[in-house]
Design a protein around this motif. Structure first.
Motif, PDB file in Angstrom:
ATOM      1  N   SER A 135       0.809  -1.220   0.000  1.00 50.58           N
ATOM      2  CA  SER A 135       0.000   0.000   0.000  1.00 50.58           C
ATOM      3  C   SER A 135       0.843   1.271   0.000  1.00 50.58           C
ATOM      4  O   SER A 135       0.393   2.319  -0.457  1.00 50.58           O
ATOM      5  CB  SER A 135      -0.949   0.001   1.199  1.00 50.58           C
ATOM      6  N   HIS A 153       1.809   1.398  -3.703  1.00 52.97           N
ATOM      7  CA  HIS A 153       0.665   1.310  -4.631  1.00 52.97           C
ATOM      8  C   HIS A 153      -0.519   2.043  -3.990  1.00 52.97           C
ATOM      9  O   HIS A 153      -1.341   1.442  -3.305  1.00 52.97           O
ATOM     10  CB  HIS A 153       0.317  -0.162  -4.874  1.00 52.97           C
ATOM     11  N   TYR A 187      -3.500   2.905  -4.560  1.00 55.17           N
ATOM     12  CA  TYR A 187      -4.811   2.756  -5.185  1.00 55.17           C
ATOM     13  C   TYR A 187      -5.694   1.841  -4.334  1.00 55.17           C
ATOM     14  O   TYR A 187      -5.223   0.867  -3.747  1.00 55.17           O
ATOM     15  CB  TYR A 187      -4.682   2.196  -6.598  1.00 55.17           C
ATOM     16  N   GLU A 229      -9.153  -0.593  -4.119  1.00 54.18           N
ATOM     17  CA  GLU A 229      -9.983  -1.472  -4.942  1.00 54.18           C
ATOM     18  C   GLU A 229     -11.242  -1.878  -4.177  1.00 54.18           C
ATOM     19  O   GLU A 229     -11.168  -2.240  -3.005  1.00 54.18           O
ATOM     20  CB  GLU A 229      -9.211  -2.725  -5.353  1.00 54.18           C
ATOM     21  N   THR A 233     -12.413   2.816 -18.513  1.00 57.85           N
ATOM     22  CA  THR A 233     -12.049   4.024 -17.770  1.00 57.85           C
ATOM     23  C   THR A 233     -13.257   4.950 -17.710  1.00 57.85           C
ATOM     24  O   THR A 233     -13.904   5.208 -18.731  1.00 57.85           O
ATOM     25  CB  THR A 233     -10.875   4.752 -18.450  1.00 57.85           C
ATOM     26  N   VAL A 249     -11.449   6.811 -12.732  1.00 64.41           N
ATOM     27  CA  VAL A 249     -11.569   5.512 -12.075  1.00 64.41           C
ATOM     28  C   VAL A 249     -11.503   4.433 -13.142  1.00 64.41           C
ATOM     29  O   VAL A 249     -11.698   4.702 -14.335  1.00 64.41           O
ATOM     30  CB  VAL A 249     -12.886   5.395 -11.279  1.00 64.41           C
ATOM     31  N   TRP A 250     -11.235   3.201 -12.707  1.00 62.87           N
ATOM     32  CA  TRP A 250     -11.121   2.080 -13.637  1.00 62.87           C
ATOM     33  C   TRP A 250     -12.027   0.937 -13.175  1.00 62.87           C
ATOM     34  O   TRP A 250     -12.025   0.559 -12.007  1.00 62.87           O
ATOM     35  CB  TRP A 250      -9.665   1.590 -13.693  1.00 62.87           C
ATOM     36  N   THR A 278     -11.299   0.520  -9.234  1.00 57.79           N
ATOM     37  CA  THR A 278      -9.987   0.969  -8.761  1.00 57.79           C
ATOM     38  C   THR A 278      -9.898   2.486  -8.866  1.00 57.79           C
ATOM     39  O   THR A 278     -10.267   3.058  -9.906  1.00 57.79           O
ATOM     40  CB  THR A 278      -8.864   0.331  -9.595  1.00 57.79           C
ATOM     41  N   PHE A 279      -9.418   3.134  -7.803  1.00 58.00           N
ATOM     42  CA  PHE A 279      -9.279   4.594  -7.790  1.00 58.00           C
ATOM     43  C   PHE A 279      -8.177   4.969  -6.807  1.00 58.00           C
ATOM     44  O   PHE A 279      -7.759   4.175  -5.960  1.00 58.00           O
ATOM     45  CB  PHE A 279     -10.602   5.265  -7.395  1.00 58.00           C
ATOM     46  N   HIS A 280      -7.708   6.209  -6.922  1.00 56.83           N
ATOM     47  CA  HIS A 280      -6.637   6.698  -6.037  1.00 56.83           C
ATOM     48  C   HIS A 280      -7.209   6.955  -4.645  1.00 56.83           C
ATOM     49  O   HIS A 280      -8.335   7.413  -4.497  1.00 56.83           O
ATOM     50  CB  HIS A 280      -6.019   7.972  -6.603  1.00 56.83           C
ATOM     51  N   GLN A 281      -6.394   6.658  -3.635  1.00 58.37           N
ATOM     52  CA  GLN A 281      -6.888   6.770  -2.257  1.00 58.37           C
ATOM     53  C   GLN A 281      -7.220   8.204  -1.854  1.00 58.37           C
ATOM     54  O   GLN A 281      -8.019   8.418  -0.942  1.00 58.37           O
ATOM     55  CB  GLN A 281      -5.860   6.192  -1.288  1.00 58.37           C
ATOM     56  N   ARG A 313     -11.016   8.831  -2.142  1.00 56.68           N
ATOM     57  CA  ARG A 313     -11.862   7.852  -1.466  1.00 56.68           C
ATOM     58  C   ARG A 313     -13.221   8.433  -1.074  1.00 56.68           C
ATOM     59  O   ARG A 313     -14.275   7.825  -1.299  1.00 56.68           O
ATOM     60  CB  ARG A 313     -11.152   7.318  -0.220  1.00 56.68           C
TER      61      ARG A 313
END
Length: 449
Positions: free
Chosen positions: A47, A50, A52, A54, A111, A119-120, A149-152, A155
């Protein structure tokens, strides 16, 4: 010293091989509780490098393996984006082969962007290696899910706004594409074997809409506004502590001529075949009680479900139990009366595709003087051959209205004559009694002298 590309790949390959070897050693020789600690702190280490997050949405959830509503909504939401972004698609046909839904195949990625945040979405499928026991039902081909999946740093936006937006849009798409069905309750005699089902259904494809409904414009708009208000009233009904349902009572006169003909035919049939009459009487015996019906409409069962519209139709509203049609059960009462001029114009537009005609004024006057159902008006407006045009159909309607007017006059005169005859017969029946009582009084008077 600068490493060449080949040397870099060799170092990376060696590192990956070492990690895989260490993981195999841990999985095979380390106790379960130690492996848990390794995985826990390993994920924490990952973490840091990485950043991101999920979120996984499985196709089935719960102990009874119920299909997830969130999964279905996400699939509907992503279907519009799938056809433009991914190369491998899955097709699904709905609405009697009139609508095609495309969704992304397994291991494809889409995407999406929401308020400037990327986001993915990934479609995943995990095939279980466990042996499936013998069953009459086919074994599932794997566990499917969608992974977001997205960047923290995003959130809060994703969890509080974006996911709700996706579910709402997905439900709206499902509503637009859904196939309406007409359900019928099966008699208990049919509950056997693989057909053991209390309900059967057929696709409901009725072409009628509010636009083709023959009714006064004001009344039609009132009903449409009432329905729209109800459909948006979930929060309101929850706030006032009332089940989200609404009852509509439609009542009005039946088609008199058709009804009389049917009754006459039934009487003739029953006279010829008394056994058939007995069987019909047995079938007419209903197992539905008023108490059970009231419980479904307004009792505890009414709270099992939401956004429910209950429609009752009757030709004899005065015969219904007051407990059934009171306010709160039948919230809105709509009288479907005889055809008026506004309803006639809707029918003329539907059947003849005309908005005005020189014969309209004559038809208006006749409709004000005559009682004719919209069904009878529509039957006269419908062309019966290729040669029939709007003039022919409108003249046929005028003739039918005039005949109905004359028939109503004759019927009224007959009823008046019948009432007059009954009155005269009643008066004649009373007059001998008066004469007898008078004679008795005279005799008594003479006897007293």
């Amino acid at each position: 010293m600068v490493m060449s590309m080949g040397e870099m790949y060799s170092y990376v390959g060696s590192a990956v091989a070492t990690l895989m070897f260490i993981n195999a050693i841990i999985q095979q020789y380390f106790p379960f509780h130690i492996r848990g600690y390794v995985e826990k702190y390993g994920q924490k280490f990952v973490s840091f490098v990485h950043p991101y997050v999920e979120i996984t949405f499985d196709e089935f959830t719960g102990e009874r393996m119920k299909r997830s509503e969130a999964f279905s909504a996400i699939r509907n939401y992503l279907s519009a984006k799938s056809s433009a972004q991914v190369k491998r698609l899955k097709a699904d046909v709905v609405k009697n082969s009139q609508s095609l839904i495309l969704s992304m195949d397994n291991n494809e990625e889409i995407t999406d962007e929401f308020e400037g945040v990327k986001v993915w979405w990934t479609s995943k499928k995990y095939v279980s290696m466990k042996q499936v026991s013998f069953s009459f039902h086919p074994a599932p081909d794997g566990k499917r899910c969608y992974r977001l999946t997205f960047h923290q740093r995003d959130r809060k936006l994703i969890t509080e706004s974006y996911i709700g937006h996706v579910l709402k849009e997905g439900d709206a798409i499902a509503t637009r594409n859904r196939q309406r069905k007409l359900y019928t309750n099966n008699p208990s005699d049919d509950w056997f074997g693989y057909k053991k089902n209390k309900w059967t259904h057929v696709d409901f494809e009725h072409p009628s809409t509010f636009g083709t409904l023959a009714m006064e414009t004001k009344k039609k708009e009132e009903i449409m506004k009432d329905l729209i208000k109800f459909s948006k009233g979930k929060q309101y009904y929850s706030r006032i502590g009332k089940a989200w349902k609404r009852g509509y009572l439609l009542y009005g006169p039946p088609g008199q001529r058709e009804k009389k003909k049917e009754e006459k035919d039934e009487e003739e049939e029953e006279g010829k075949d008394p056994v058939s009459k007995k069987e019909k009487e047995e079938r007419k015996e209903s197992k539905v009680t008023l108490s059970g019906l009231l419980n479904c409409v307004d009792g505890l069962w009414s709270a099992c479900g939401e956004e429910r519209i209950i429609v009752f139709t009757t030709n004899y509203v005065e015969k219904l139990d007051p407990a059934l049609i009171r306010r709160g059960r039948m919230d809105k009462r709509i009288e479907m009366s005889y055809c008026c001029f506004e309803a006639f114009k809707v029918l003329a537009k539907n059947y003849l595709d005309i908005d005005s005609h020189p014969l309209y004024e004559e038809i208006r006057k006749l409709l004000e003087e005559t009682s004719m159902t919209p069904a009878d008006v529509a039957e006269n407006l419908m062309p019966k051959s290729e040669e029939d045009d709007e003039d022919t159909c409108l003249k046929a309607l005028i003739e039918a209205l005039m005949a109905e007017k004359e028939e109503a006059k004759i019927k009224k005169a007959g009823e008046e004559a019948s009432l007059k005859a009954d009155k005269e017969e009643k008066e004649k029946g009373e007059s001998p009694k008066d004469e007898t009582s008078t004679s008795t009084a005279v005799v008594k008077e003479n006897g007293s002298h």
